[in-house]
Structures are given as structure tokens and as C-alpha cells.
Design a protein around this motif. Sequence first.
Motif, PDB file in Angstrom:
ATOM      1  N   LYS A 121       0.860  -1.199   0.000  1.00  0.00           N
ATOM      2  CA  LYS A 121       0.000   0.000   0.000  1.00  0.00           C
ATOM      3  C   LYS A 121       0.890   1.241   0.000  1.00  0.00           C
ATOM      4  O   LYS A 121       1.972   1.244   0.588  1.00  0.00           O
ATOM      5  N   GLU A 122       0.411   2.288  -0.677  1.00  0.00           N
ATOM      6  CA  GLU A 122       1.145   3.563  -0.734  1.00  0.00           C
ATOM      7  C   GLU A 122       0.365   4.630   0.023  1.00  0.00           C
ATOM      8  O   GLU A 122      -0.845   4.775  -0.142  1.00  0.00           O
ATOM      9  N   TYR A 123       1.095   5.367   0.815  1.00  0.00           N
ATOM     10  CA  TYR A 123       0.515   6.497   1.551  1.00  0.00           C
ATOM     11  C   TYR A 123       1.285   7.741   1.114  1.00  0.00           C
ATOM     12  O   TYR A 123       2.517   7.773   1.210  1.00  0.00           O
ATOM     13  N   LYS A 124       0.564   8.737   0.625  1.00  0.00           N
ATOM     14  CA  LYS A 124       1.203   9.955   0.112  1.00  0.00           C
ATOM     15  C   LYS A 124       0.906  11.135   1.031  1.00  0.00           C
ATOM     16  O   LYS A 124      -0.218  11.300   1.496  1.00  0.00           O
ATOM     17  N   THR A 181      -0.010  10.075   9.842  1.00  0.00           N
ATOM     18  CA  THR A 181       0.019   9.136   8.723  1.00  0.00           C
ATOM     19  C   THR A 181       0.582   7.801   9.182  1.00  0.00           C
ATOM     20  O   THR A 181       0.075   6.737   8.789  1.00  0.00           O
ATOM     21  N   LYS A 184      -2.046   5.871  11.022  1.00  0.00           N
ATOM     22  CA  LYS A 184      -3.025   5.284  10.104  1.00  0.00           C
ATOM     23  C   LYS A 184      -2.498   3.981   9.513  1.00  0.00           C
ATOM     24  O   LYS A 184      -3.263   3.042   9.271  1.00  0.00           O
ATOM     25  N   ILE A 185      -1.211   3.935   9.281  1.00  0.00           N
ATOM     26  CA  ILE A 185      -0.600   2.738   8.685  1.00  0.00           C
ATOM     27  C   ILE A 185      -0.663   1.575   9.674  1.00  0.00           C
ATOM     28  O   ILE A 185      -0.937   0.440   9.296  1.00  0.00           O
TER      29      ILE A 185
END
Length: 186
Positions: A121-124, A181, A184-185
Motif C-alpha cells: 500500500k502507498e501512503y502519500k 500518517t 493510520k498505517i
Amino acid sequence: SPYTLSLHDALPIFNGKQATKIVSRKSRRKNKKNRNFKKSNIIAIVVAVLLIPFLFKNVGQTLGLCIRMREYNNENLIYPNVFIEGTHIGGENKQSALKMLSNNYKIKDKKRDIVIKVDGKEYKINFSNLKIDYDFKQAIDEAFAYGRNESFNIKLSMFKGKTKRNIKLKYKYDNSILNDTIKKIE
């Protein structure tokens, strides 16, 4: 009264060959000196003709650069070939450099993201969301001071483009957005 002989009168005293040899040796030495003198003059003139444009070119360039240095000092401009994080600010005053950098970084920050990849998964996080506070003033002050206290030769190499300086920009950012962030991960 004593009798003096002129060279013309003395010639018959010697047999013909000796007199000719004496006269011709003197004239040969004199001719050789004249030829050597003429050769050295010609060589000196040729060398001068070849060197004068070179000397005037270098003197002219140096004088031109000295005039430019004085203008940069009188108008409080940052010396040429000075960069802040790759952005050339040489030839700018402090106010215009500040305006240029702040505009550049506002545009750059909108286009850049921090990408965190975890388990496919990518978090920007966009740079503009990090509330980055760049220390432009410190970097610009360092850029302005660069070269001002250096020797004439170093300043000359700066103005000729042989010496370049890239200054690192210091910054602070809001850790809370990164921490949110990361939470959240997890």
C-alpha cells in the motif's frame, strides 16, 4: 711636426692582402653586429605584436571584471555563480532572492509528495501539507557573504565562472502530520 698617417696612406705600407684583410675584418664585424641588431629588433617587434593583443585582452577582461565587482558591491548584489539548492541567485539582491526562492519552493512543494510504502500500500503526503518552514534568510545571508572577504584572485575566479557555490537550505516541518500518517498505517 710629427707626421701622422691616415688609413689611406698606411695601406701601401702593408702588402695588398694584409690591408684588405684588416679592413674587411673590421667591416665584417660591423656588418655582423648590424645584422644581429637588426635580427633582434625584428624578433622583438614580432614578439611585441603577438603579445600586445593577448596582454590587452587579459588586462581588458580583468578591468571589466573589476568594474563588475564594484557594481555588485555598490548595489549589494549576491556574487555570480552562487546557488541555493540548485537555484542560481547570483546577481540578485537579498529581497529579490527571497522572493524568487519562496515562489520556487511554493511551486515545488505542491508538486512533490512523500510516498510511504507498506505491505504493497502507498501512503502519500504532499510537501505543502507538512507546513515546511524554510530558513531562506539564513541561506541568503550566507550567499550574500560568500566571496566578500576573499582575496582578489578568488573573487576574480568567481566572476569568471570558475568557482561555484551551492548553499544548502535548512528547514523545519510539522511532525504531527507524519505521525498521524504513521498511526493510520499501523
